[in-house]
Scaffold this active site. Structure first.
Site, PDB file in Angstrom:
ATOM      1  N   THR A 144       4.807   8.340  13.553  1.00  0.00           N
ATOM      2  CA  THR A 144       4.670   7.602  14.815  1.00  0.00           C
ATOM      3  C   THR A 144       3.192   7.389  15.148  1.00  0.00           C
ATOM      4  O   THR A 144       2.802   6.315  15.623  1.00  0.00           O
ATOM      5  CB  THR A 144       5.413   8.346  15.940  1.00  0.00           C
ATOM      6  N   LYS A 188       0.875  -1.183   0.000  1.00  0.00           N
ATOM      7  CA  LYS A 188       0.000   0.000   0.000  1.00  0.00           C
ATOM      8  C   LYS A 188       0.909   1.230   0.000  1.00  0.00           C
ATOM      9  O   LYS A 188       1.417   1.649   1.046  1.00  0.00           O
ATOM     10  CB  LYS A 188      -0.865  -0.021   1.265  1.00  0.00           C
ATOM     11  N   GLU A 211       9.290   1.704  10.970  1.00  0.00           N
ATOM     12  CA  GLU A 211      10.344   2.704  10.793  1.00  0.00           C
ATOM     13  C   GLU A 211       9.629   4.052  10.844  1.00  0.00           C
ATOM     14  O   GLU A 211       8.943   4.423   9.893  1.00  0.00           O
ATOM     15  CB  GLU A 211      11.057   2.471   9.456  1.00  0.00           C
ATOM     16  N   CYS A 257      13.284  10.896   6.980  1.00  0.00           N
ATOM     17  CA  CYS A 257      13.061  10.476   8.370  1.00  0.00           C
ATOM     18  C   CYS A 257      14.287  10.735   9.240  1.00  0.00           C
ATOM     19  O   CYS A 257      14.161  11.035  10.411  1.00  0.00           O
ATOM     20  CB  CYS A 257      12.620   9.028   8.436  1.00  0.00           C
ATOM     21  N   GLU A 307       8.586  16.256  14.960  1.00  0.00           N
ATOM     22  CA  GLU A 307       9.085  16.078  13.599  1.00  0.00           C
ATOM     23  C   GLU A 307       8.356  17.053  12.662  1.00  0.00           C
ATOM     24  O   GLU A 307       7.151  16.945  12.468  1.00  0.00           O
ATOM     25  CB  GLU A 307       8.845  14.635  13.141  1.00  0.00           C
TER      26      GLU A 307
END
Ligand code: NAI
Ligand code: MG
Length: 508
Positions: free
Chosen positions: A261, A206, A281, A315, A412
């Site tokens: 997250t 996906k 990840e 990331c 982030e």
């Protein structure tokens, strides 16, 4: 400084005939299930845009439950079909062929990725797309090197005259749901598919709804390379619908996820139904520690590139820098100069160094971090503004005078935004660096090998770079400590995501 960061909004024609044809026809791309393309059962589609211009470049299917069921069934059937009968060498040869086909279709894949995601030509052409091919090459080798162990049991109740022998073998975990994000679509896809297939698994992939085009093209190339029908299926669609249904499906044995997250947590919840294996990840807020003896000629461009490469949508980007006070002004001036020299523009323009961010929503999110930093009294050293008719270009931005309570410093941002603070004592800097929910990566900039060695062990991060940042290789594993996730991608360790241990114990 800010005024000098301007946008070139010209957009050249793609080189690849296939991509020019795509732009002329804005096709509807179908799902790839059991070796062929098919529309979503509901007929639902989503628009996919060029984030630099806001123009529609294609439509993709928005898969629902019936489509997910079909894709999972195809993957489950393929698990015991011709794929399972192949020797490791035969599987390896297919993966090598996939790598060659990526190379042979380089222009098309680069231009598709640029139009869909916004990244500059040099990022696609010299970093990500060749790296995708090399993931397949690395795991083609690993496919032929899977191994178990011979054990030395001390069982003493075997029948008289008999022996106990035991050994382990590694077997594919089964049907893998690979769910991937939009920042670096093809390379992050390769980092899931290559080890999963090397391990003998089958996959339902996906891709992110913002960037599904290269995944759909890759499926075609993989079929051309000889991958049997059903071994790879691609279901496109919205995360909260297609992604959530796939993550919850009880026909899936394992979820391999890269993304935020928050979504990682939703995936863990969805995995509970049948206790799927999960590897995650997730995000990061990776620090760069710049010591007073750092070699500035490599540190300044290195730290700048670590945050501005791919618009900071990486990331592992070094979104925080802690710099020794004695060189702080010099380093910040250097990074600001680097930022001012960056050429902002459409990724198809080969001169471009910084493209748009992936979407309006992402641009708004980044802008809100910058605004909130300003309101809290932080200093915008350079950048901070959105540019372009569609508003998705964000100037490379450096912010000082922040602290760990400010969202821009601890969350982030996933944009070209660096927060930088001076330190006097390296132990303070180390404490700040580790005072984070994340633990994905970090870098240390120094000429003192002892400091580098010591700090590399003290940083709470899955990857530590010394005098570089964001350097990747298929041999080097990547993954997070703390809330940056668990499990590892790339490197031999990635195989562990896709293999089960089986113990065989025999009385002979
Ligand atoms: P996301 O984590 O929601 O998206 C990643 C993938 O998960 C996409 O394929 C999406 O369709 C899918 N997904 C979304 N919700 C799902 C669900 N409930 N179940 C299963 N699959 C689901 O990321 P999003 O919302 O697009 O970006 C938000 C933020 O996440 C970014 O601003 C950035 O901070 C972070 N991010 C981090 C990435 C990384 O590599 N660490 C990559 C992309 C985003
Ligand atoms: Mg797009």
């Amino acid at each position: 400084m800010t005024d000098s960061i301007q946008l070139d909004d010209t957009c050249p024609q793609p080189q690849s005939a296939a991509v020019r044809e795509l732009l002329a026809s804005t096709p509807t791309k179908e799902l790839f299930i059991n070796g062929g393309y098919q529309a979503a059962a509901s007929g639902a589609v989503l628009e996919t845009l060029d984030p630099a211009t806001g123009k529609t470049i294609a439509h993709i299917a928005n898969a629902g439950q019936a489509d997910i069921d079909a894709a999972v069934l195809a993957a489950r059937t393929a698990l015991t079909g011709p794929w399972a009968q192949m020797t490791p060498l035969e599987r390896s040869m297919i993966l090598l062929k996939v790598a060659d086909l990526i190379d042979q279709n380089m222009d098309e894949l680069c231009e598709l990725e640029i139009l869909d995601q916004g990244k500059p030509w040099f990022v696609a052409r010299w970093a990500e797309i060749p790296a995708a091919a090399n993931q397949f090459r690395f795991f083609a080798g690993q496919a032929m090197a899977l191994e178990g162990q011979t054990l030395t049991p001390s069982v003493n109740y075997q029948p008289p005259g008999k022996q106990v022998q035991a050994w382990t073998v590694r077997e594919p975990v089964g049907v893998v749901a690979a769910i991937t994000p939009w920042n670096s679509p093809l390379i992050l896809t390769a980092m899931k598919l290559a080890p999963a297939l090397a391990a003998g698994c089958t996959v339902v992939h996906k891709p992110a709804e913002l960037t599904s085009l290269t995944a759909l093209r890759l499926a075609e190339l993989m079929t051309e390379a000889g991958l049997p029908a059903g071994v790879l299926n691609v279901v496109t669609g919205e995360g909260r619908q297609t992604g959530a249904m796939l993550a919850a499906h009880t026909g899936v044995d394992k979820i391999a996820f890269t993304g935020s997250t928050a979504t990682g947590r939703a995936i863990v919840d969805a995995s509970k139904s049948n206790l799927k294996r999960v590897s995650l990840e997730l995000g990061g807020k990776s620090p760069a520690l710049v010591l007073d003896d750092a070699e500035l000629d490599i540190t300044i461009p290195g730290v700048a590139n670590g945050i501005f490469f791919n618009g900071g949508q990486v990331c592992v980007a070094n979104s925080r820098a802690y710099i020794h006070r004695s060189i702080f002004d010099k380093v910040i001036e250097g990074i600001a100069g680097y930022a001012a020299g960056l050429k902002l523009g459409h990724g198809l323009n080969q001169e471009t160094q910084l493209g748009p961010v992936v979407s309006q929503l992402q641009a708004e999110k980044i802008e809100s971090y910058i605004q909130s930093a300003k309101q809290s009294g932080a200093t915008i050293v350079t950048g901070g503004e959105r540019l372009g008719s569609f508003g998705t270009f964000i100037q490379p931005t450096i912010i000082t005078g922040t602290n760990n309570k400010m969202p821009v410093h601890c969350e982030e941002v996933f944009g070209p935004v660096l927060v930088a603070e001076p330190f006097d004592d390296i132990n303070d800097a180390l404490k700040w660096a580790n005072d984070s929910d994340y633990g994905l990566a970090g870098s240390i900039w120094t000429q003192n090998l002892s400091s580098a060695q010591r700090l590399s062990r003290q940083l709470e991060a899955g990857t530590v770079w010394i005098n570089t940042h964001s350097m990747f290789d298929p041999s080097m594993t990547i993954g997070g400590m703390k809330q940056s996730g668990y499990g590892r991608d790339s490197g031999k360790q990635a195989l562990d995501n896709y293999l089960e241990w089986k113990t065989i114990c025999a009385v002979i």
